[in-house]
Design a protein around this motif. Structure first.
Motif, PDB file in Angstrom:
ATOM      1  N   ARG A 139       0.830  -1.210   0.000  1.00 44.45           N
ATOM      2  CA  ARG A 139       0.000   0.000   0.000  1.00 44.45           C
ATOM      3  C   ARG A 139       0.867   1.264   0.000  1.00 44.45           C
ATOM      4  NH1 ARG A 139      -4.891  -1.200   4.276  1.00 44.45           N
ATOM      5  NH2 ARG A 139      -5.788  -2.971   3.169  1.00 44.45           N
ATOM      6  N   LEU A 140       1.913   1.251   0.830  1.00 42.12           N
ATOM      7  CA  LEU A 140       2.817   2.408   0.886  1.00 42.12           C
ATOM      8  C   LEU A 140       3.507   2.629  -0.455  1.00 42.12           C
ATOM      9  CD1 LEU A 140       4.414   2.049   4.436  1.00 42.12           C
ATOM     10  CD2 LEU A 140       2.877   3.871   3.643  1.00 42.12           C
ATOM     11  N   ASP A 141       3.913   1.541  -1.098  1.00 39.64           N
ATOM     12  CA  ASP A 141       4.543   1.652  -2.418  1.00 39.64           C
ATOM     13  C   ASP A 141       3.575   2.273  -3.423  1.00 39.64           C
ATOM     14  OD1 ASP A 141       6.905   0.576  -1.477  1.00 39.64           O
ATOM     15  OD2 ASP A 141       6.533  -1.445  -2.299  1.00 39.64           O
ATOM     16  N   THR A 142       2.323   1.847  -3.390  1.00 37.77           N
ATOM     17  CA  THR A 142       1.302   2.384  -4.284  1.00 37.77           C
ATOM     18  C   THR A 142       1.088   3.867  -3.999  1.00 37.77           C
ATOM     19  OG1 THR A 142       0.204   0.231  -4.406  1.00 37.77           O
ATOM     20  CG2 THR A 142      -1.121   2.156  -5.031  1.00 37.77           C
ATOM     21  N   SER A 145       4.054   5.921  -5.220  1.00 41.51           N
ATOM     22  CA  SER A 145       4.031   6.080  -6.684  1.00 41.51           C
ATOM     23  C   SER A 145       3.027   7.159  -7.088  1.00 41.51           C
ATOM     24  CB  SER A 145       3.655   4.764  -7.363  1.00 41.51           C
ATOM     25  OG  SER A 145       4.601   3.787  -7.099  1.00 41.51           O
ATOM     26  N   ARG A 146       1.873   7.143  -6.470  1.00 41.43           N
ATOM     27  CA  ARG A 146       0.842   8.126  -6.788  1.00 41.43           C
ATOM     28  C   ARG A 146       1.298   9.538  -6.407  1.00 41.43           C
ATOM     29  NH1 ARG A 146      -4.527   4.874  -4.744  1.00 41.43           N
ATOM     30  NH2 ARG A 146      -4.571   3.389  -6.475  1.00 41.43           N
ATOM     31  N   LEU A 147       1.935   9.665  -5.239  1.00 37.80           N
ATOM     32  CA  LEU A 147       2.435  10.965  -4.807  1.00 37.80           C
ATOM     33  C   LEU A 147       3.503  11.499  -5.755  1.00 37.80           C
ATOM     34  CD1 LEU A 147       2.639  10.648  -0.913  1.00 37.80           C
ATOM     35  CD2 LEU A 147       1.222  12.229  -2.234  1.00 37.80           C
ATOM     36  N   GLU A 148       4.370  10.623  -6.209  1.00 40.73           N
ATOM     37  CA  GLU A 148       5.412  11.031  -7.157  1.00 40.73           C
ATOM     38  C   GLU A 148       4.780  11.512  -8.456  1.00 40.73           C
ATOM     39  OE1 GLU A 148       8.120   7.753  -7.616  1.00 40.73           O
ATOM     40  OE2 GLU A 148       8.865   7.949  -5.568  1.00 40.73           O
ATOM     41  N   ALA A 149       3.726  10.816  -8.900  1.00 48.26           N
ATOM     42  CA  ALA A 149       3.043  11.204 -10.133  1.00 48.26           C
ATOM     43  C   ALA A 149       2.371  12.558  -9.960  1.00 48.26           C
ATOM     44  CB  ALA A 149       2.025  10.145 -10.535  1.00 48.26           C
ATOM     45  N   VAL A 150       1.712  12.758  -8.811  1.00 51.80           N
ATOM     46  CA  VAL A 150       1.049  14.036  -8.542  1.00 51.80           C
ATOM     47  C   VAL A 150       2.090  15.148  -8.453  1.00 51.80           C
ATOM     48  CG1 VAL A 150      -0.249  15.346  -6.799  1.00 51.80           C
ATOM     49  CG2 VAL A 150      -0.990  13.051  -7.454  1.00 51.80           C
ATOM     50  N   ALA A 151       3.213  14.885  -7.772  1.00 49.96           N
ATOM     51  CA  ALA A 151       4.278  15.888  -7.638  1.00 49.96           C
ATOM     52  C   ALA A 151       4.861  16.237  -9.004  1.00 49.96           C
ATOM     53  CB  ALA A 151       5.366  15.369  -6.702  1.00 49.96           C
ATOM     54  N   ALA A 152       5.024  15.256  -9.853  1.00 47.05           N
ATOM     55  CA  ALA A 152       5.571  15.512 -11.182  1.00 47.05           C
ATOM     56  C   ALA A 152       4.616  16.380 -12.001  1.00 47.05           C
ATOM     57  CB  ALA A 152       5.839  14.186 -11.894  1.00 47.05           C
TER      58      ALA A 152
END
Length: 159
Positions: A139-142, A145-152
């Motif tokens: 769950r943390l990995d997911t 990944s989502r946070l990195e996508a939003v930050a990008a």
């Protein structure tokens, strides 16, 4: 000194010694009262029915006489049976070897694969904790990944 306690011509000391040996081999009344042979009979009968076994077949599988199987199933003869008899019947009924002994003592029998060793429960709990940790990690990995996508995306929008 010779007396008449239990045998002619046998020294009283020897007779008392024999009585003491017999008494130590006997168990307390509480232990006998705590045994539920009726429950053992019901368990054997129910499991035999479940497996489709007749008394004769159970006797053959367990190497126990059919008469003893009948006595236990029907609870017709009130006498103690050996641990080996209960183990042989348990195994023949595809249970843990200590299953019928547990039933006799009013305890919860072990399930297949259980050994009765206290470390089994600890190992089971540890496996459960490992599973939960694995789930949390996924769950943390997911989320990461989502946070990195939003930050990008946010960085691209501000440029």
């Amino acid at each position: 000194m010779r007396g008449r306690i239990g045998g002619r011509g046998v020294p009283i000391a020897a007779q008392y010694q024999r009585i003491a040996l017999i008494s130590t081999a006997r168990r307390s009344a509480e232990e006998y009262v705590a045994e539920d042979w009726s429950a053992v009979g019901k368990a054997i009968k129910a499991r035999s029915r479940e497996l489709g076994l007749r008394q004769r077949e159970l006797a053959e599988r367990s190497k126990i006489s059919q008469a003893i199987v009948r006595e236990l199933e029907n609870h017709t003869v009130e006498r103690r049976r050996s641990r080996r008899t209960l183990e042989a019947l348990s195994v023949a009924l595809e249970w843990h070897p200590g299953h019928l002994s547990a039933v006799l003592r009013g305890e919860t029998p072990l399930r297949p694969g259980e050994t009765g060793d206290p470390t089994d429960e600890i190992l089971s709990r540890l496996e459960s904790i490992q599973d939960h940790l694995q789930d949390i990690t996924e769950r943390l990995d997911t989320m990461s990944s989502r946070l990195e996508a939003v930050a990008a995306r946010t960085d691209e929008q501000h440029r």
